[in-house]
Design an enzyme around this catalytic site. Structure first.
Site, PDB file in Angstrom:
ATOM      1  N   HIS A  69       0.820  -1.219   0.000  1.00  0.00           N
ATOM      2  CA  HIS A  69       0.000   0.000   0.000  1.00  0.00           C
ATOM      3  C   HIS A  69       0.847   1.258   0.000  1.00  0.00           C
ATOM      4  CE1 HIS A  69      -3.283  -2.840   0.635  1.00  0.00           C
ATOM      5  NE2 HIS A  69      -3.925  -1.955  -0.101  1.00  0.00           N
ATOM      6  N   ARG A 109     -10.505   3.508  -1.792  1.00  0.00           N
ATOM      7  CA  ARG A 109     -10.027   2.754  -0.615  1.00  0.00           C
ATOM      8  C   ARG A 109     -10.337   3.587   0.631  1.00  0.00           C
ATOM      9  NH1 ARG A 109      -5.579   1.348  -4.260  1.00  0.00           N
ATOM     10  NH2 ARG A 109      -5.281  -0.915  -4.228  1.00  0.00           N
ATOM     11  N   ARG A 165     -15.296   1.074  -1.646  1.00  0.00           N
ATOM     12  CA  ARG A 165     -15.018  -0.222  -1.041  1.00  0.00           C
ATOM     13  C   ARG A 165     -15.126  -0.073   0.472  1.00  0.00           C
ATOM     14  NH1 ARG A 165      -9.312  -2.934  -1.511  1.00  0.00           N
ATOM     15  NH2 ARG A 165      -8.671  -1.236  -0.170  1.00  0.00           N
ATOM     16  N   GLU A 218     -10.716 -11.448  -4.925  1.00  0.00           N
ATOM     17  CA  GLU A 218      -9.282 -11.359  -4.668  1.00  0.00           C
ATOM     18  C   GLU A 218      -8.762 -12.561  -3.874  1.00  0.00           C
ATOM     19  OE1 GLU A 218      -8.492  -7.628  -2.664  1.00  0.00           O
ATOM     20  OE2 GLU A 218     -10.270  -7.778  -1.423  1.00  0.00           O
ATOM     21  N   ASN A 234      -4.023  -7.529  -6.688  1.00  0.00           N
ATOM     22  CA  ASN A 234      -2.901  -7.417  -5.744  1.00  0.00           C
ATOM     23  C   ASN A 234      -2.951  -8.563  -4.748  1.00  0.00           C
ATOM     24  OD1 ASN A 234      -2.504  -5.044  -7.054  1.00  0.00           O
ATOM     25  ND2 ASN A 234      -3.466  -3.781  -5.486  1.00  0.00           N
ATOM     26  N   ASP A 235      -4.148  -8.807  -4.238  1.00  0.00           N
ATOM     27  CA  ASP A 235      -4.297  -9.921  -3.303  1.00  0.00           C
ATOM     28  C   ASP A 235      -4.453 -11.244  -4.034  1.00  0.00           C
ATOM     29  OD1 ASP A 235      -4.066  -8.875  -0.686  1.00  0.00           O
ATOM     30  OD2 ASP A 235      -5.930  -7.792  -1.005  1.00  0.00           O
ATOM     31  N   ARG A 247       2.801 -10.041  -0.934  1.00  0.00           N
ATOM     32  CA  ARG A 247       2.912  -8.902  -1.850  1.00  0.00           C
ATOM     33  C   ARG A 247       3.855  -7.812  -1.360  1.00  0.00           C
ATOM     34  NH1 ARG A 247      -3.176  -6.283  -1.373  1.00  0.00           N
ATOM     35  NH2 ARG A 247      -2.271  -4.317  -1.995  1.00  0.00           N
ATOM     36  N   CYS A 270      -9.412  -3.730 -10.327  1.00  0.00           N
ATOM     37  CA  CYS A 270      -8.899  -2.530  -9.667  1.00  0.00           C
ATOM     38  C   CYS A 270      -7.543  -2.756  -9.030  1.00  0.00           C
ATOM     39  CB  CYS A 270      -9.905  -2.022  -8.640  1.00  0.00           C
ATOM     40  SG  CYS A 270     -10.268  -3.243  -7.376  1.00  0.00           S
TER      41      CYS A 270
END
Ligand code: PEP
Ligand code: MG
Length: 597
Positions: free
Chosen positions: A203, A310, A346, A445, A468-469, A479, A516
């Site tokens: 992040h 986010r 989200r 995800e 990403n996940d 990650r 996303c």
């Protein structure tokens, strides 16, 4: 004078290779950010120096006291006595006789540097208090941490600690930066950053993109190679940092920086053109945001709406939870600025590498596999409902959609939907207006969700793939860990197959699918994603023009063939080589400028 100049030894140029986190090139001066994760050396001291160490400790305590008093007075004056109360608690920690004498006694006995002893004693206090049954004592943990870090900073003599202390433009060099550190960089003096650890989709890296500053993570030794004030080049395109660059290197990078910025400007000319493929297929091209302050960048880069907001950042850098009204105002403000386009909010995705100071969440061995995201929200329905109420109320003022992070199966999705329904009923009873047709989506995800997406698709209006996940879980690659970053492969056949499954299952149920995660902004893979039938791309605003350039240059019929061929390949290396070849053929300028080849 001339002689003096000659005497100055030229510092050796050091080139470090890391992981590109945010594009762009910056040449500037380093600002070393102190971090508690720096190892505090366990150094023996000679007996006769014990008293000197104790004096150092006492001086650091009084220096810290002065600092806290100054902050206390400033906050009391500007924001009122109530807001300044927290610093009263900090002062109490500083005057804690038990803690102070324990440090001094241990120092006399062990004969180690005072910073080492102090940190050991403090850690013990933190551990004991965190486990206490008494809520008041547990709440003191963050005060102790804050004060402890200040004392430590004064002991070590680190000139800088907080990003808010930064007075002039600089490149931040740190072992690591937390998402809450980066949240503080907004509109600050940070022109780039470079860190020892971290991965491409941490992040911290994601935040760098929304700040529109070049960043490189995972450089391993940047904190020891660059001193405070060192001349540094951050090359966020290739993932490199150059400490003490030679004149020749500076000249080369100055030219490259100009070329890159000219290219980015050129891409922006298509800002108002539609994201439409050559044979007519329209694609939704949206952007991701972390804070309401990111909205101007979304508009400036020509994104059609927000595909991921986010919301965690509203909860960060504060001691209390955001109220319903505060959230409502933030969501409403974003909705109104983006209308007629939509904003996908989200719900809170706490955990993983995003921790909030308000919750003393127990440390976990595997935080990314732990109590995070929707799991946390379902366990804390009060917090979840407050956020849902704020979102629903704001939906009246624009076009909002909501989605849940980290859904792993049907029961979880149904539980989240049931709570949403409860909140809707409450609002209806109170005649509070909201959009009755607000779309509800699930982030896909987790591999279990991808593989059961046929079932999940029946319960929602859309999917958004959180690569990403999804990649970290599918490939078992953390990650944020730079040591295994080479295994974090978006082009892995397993990832492509999962994405195909999700898209096909969604389309069978007539719902749309977006993406996303950072993969949506990976220009090498855009053609494959288009060919797999992805309906929406949501990326950092700065990447939007690049993706639009590719969409507008491609034919859906061709992209389908490219995706088909990619799916037949057996390894990530093969897929990547093939994808690069295709993109190079179609849009050579992207390949040269963005991919640096
Ligand atoms: C993702 O996992 O791809 C995603 C978009 O969510 P986050 O990066 O916030 O975990
Ligand atoms: Mg995620």
């Amino acid at each position: 004078m001339g002689k003096n100049k000659q005497k100055k030894t030229r510092l050796r140029e050091i080139v470090l290779k890391g992981i590109p986190a945010a594009p762009g090139i910056i040449i500037g001066n380093a600002y070393q950010l102190y971090d508690e994760k720096f190892a505090i050396p366990r150094k023996k001291i000679r007996a006769k120096l014990t008293e000197r160490e104790i004096t150092r400790f006492k001086n650091a305590l009084s220096e810290t006291r002065q600092e806290i008093l100054a902050i206390h007075n400033k906050i009391s004056k500007e924001l009122g006595v109530e807001k300044a109360r927290i610093f009263g608690a900090h002062l109490m920690v500083l005057e804690d006789e038990v803690l102070i004498s324990e440090v001094i006694d241990k120092l006399r006995k062990d004969k180690l540097t005072v910073e080492y002893i102090f940190w050991q004693v403090l850690k013990k206090y933190i551990t004991v208090l965190s486990k206490s049954d008494d809520e008041y004592l547990r709440e003191r943990v963050s005060d102790i941490k804050d004060v402890g870090q200040r004392i430590l900073k004064n002991l070590i003599g680190a000139k800088h600690h907080s990003l808010s202390d930064l007075r002039k433009k600089a490149i931040v060099i740190a072992y690591d930066l937390s998402p809450s550190d980066t949240a503080m960089m907004h509109r600050g003096n940070v022109i780039a950053f470079a860190t020892d650890i971290g991965g491409r989709t941490s992040h911290t890296a994601i935040m760098a993109k929304s700040l529109e500053i070049p960043a490189v993570v995972g450089l391993e030794t940047i904190t020891s190679k660059a001193k405070d004030g060192s001349h540094v080049i951050v090359d966020g395109n290739r993932g490199m940092a150059i400490v003490n660059p030679s004149k020749e290197t500076i000249r080369k990078y100055t030219n490259e920086k100009k070329r890159f910025e000219k290219f980015e400007k050129h891409l922006l000319r298509s800002k108002n053109l539609p994201a439409k493929m050559l044979d007519g297929k329209s694609i939704e091209l949206a952007a991701n945001i972390e804070l309401p302050e990111d909205v101007p960048s979304v508009l400036a880069h020509g994104a059609k709406g927000i595909g991921l907001y986010r919301t965690e950042y509203i909860y960060m850098n504060r001691k209390d939870l955001p109220t319903e009204n505060e959230q409502f105002e933030a969501y409403k403000q974003v909705a109104m600025k983006i209308v007629p386009n939509s904003v996908i909010i989200r719900t809170l995705d706490l955990g993983g590498d995003k921790f909030l100071s308000q919750f003393e969440v127990p440390r976990e061995m595997n935080p990314f596999l732990g109590w995070r995201a929707i799991r946390f929200c379902l366990a804390k329905p009060g917090i979840f409902k407050t956020q849902l109420r704020a979102i629903l109320r704001a939906s009246h003022y624009g076009k909002l959609k909501v989605m849940y992070p980290m859904i792993s199966g049907l029961e979880e999705l149904r539980k989240a939907n049931a709570i949403l329904k409860e909140v809707e009923d409450e609002l209806r009873k109170k005649s509070i207006p909201f959009d009755k047709n607000m779309e509800v989506g699930a982030m896909i995800e987790v591999p279990s969700a991808a593989l059961t997406s046929d079932v999940l698709a029946k319960e929602v209006n859309f999917f958004s793939i959180g690569t990403n996940d999804l990649i970290q879980y599918a490939l078992a690659v953390d990650r944020v860990n730079e040591k295994i970053a080479y295994l974090y492969e978006p082009a892995h056949p397993a990832v492509l197959r999962l994405i195909k499954t999700i898209i096909d299952n969604a389309h069978r149920e007539n719902i749309w699918v977006g993406m996303c995660g950072e993969m949506a902004g990976d220009v090498t893979l855009t053609l494959i994603l288009l060919g797999l039938g992805l309906d929406e791309f949501s990326t950092s605003p700065i990447i939007v023009p690049e993706i639009k350039r590719i969409i507008r240059a491609a034919k859906f019929s061709e992209a389908k063939k490219i995706a088909e061929k990619a799916l037949s390949l057996s390894s990530s290396k093969e897929v990547e080589a093939f994808a690069r070849e295709q993109i190079k053929k179609l849009v050579p300028d992207i390949t040269i400028q963005v991919l640096g080849q």
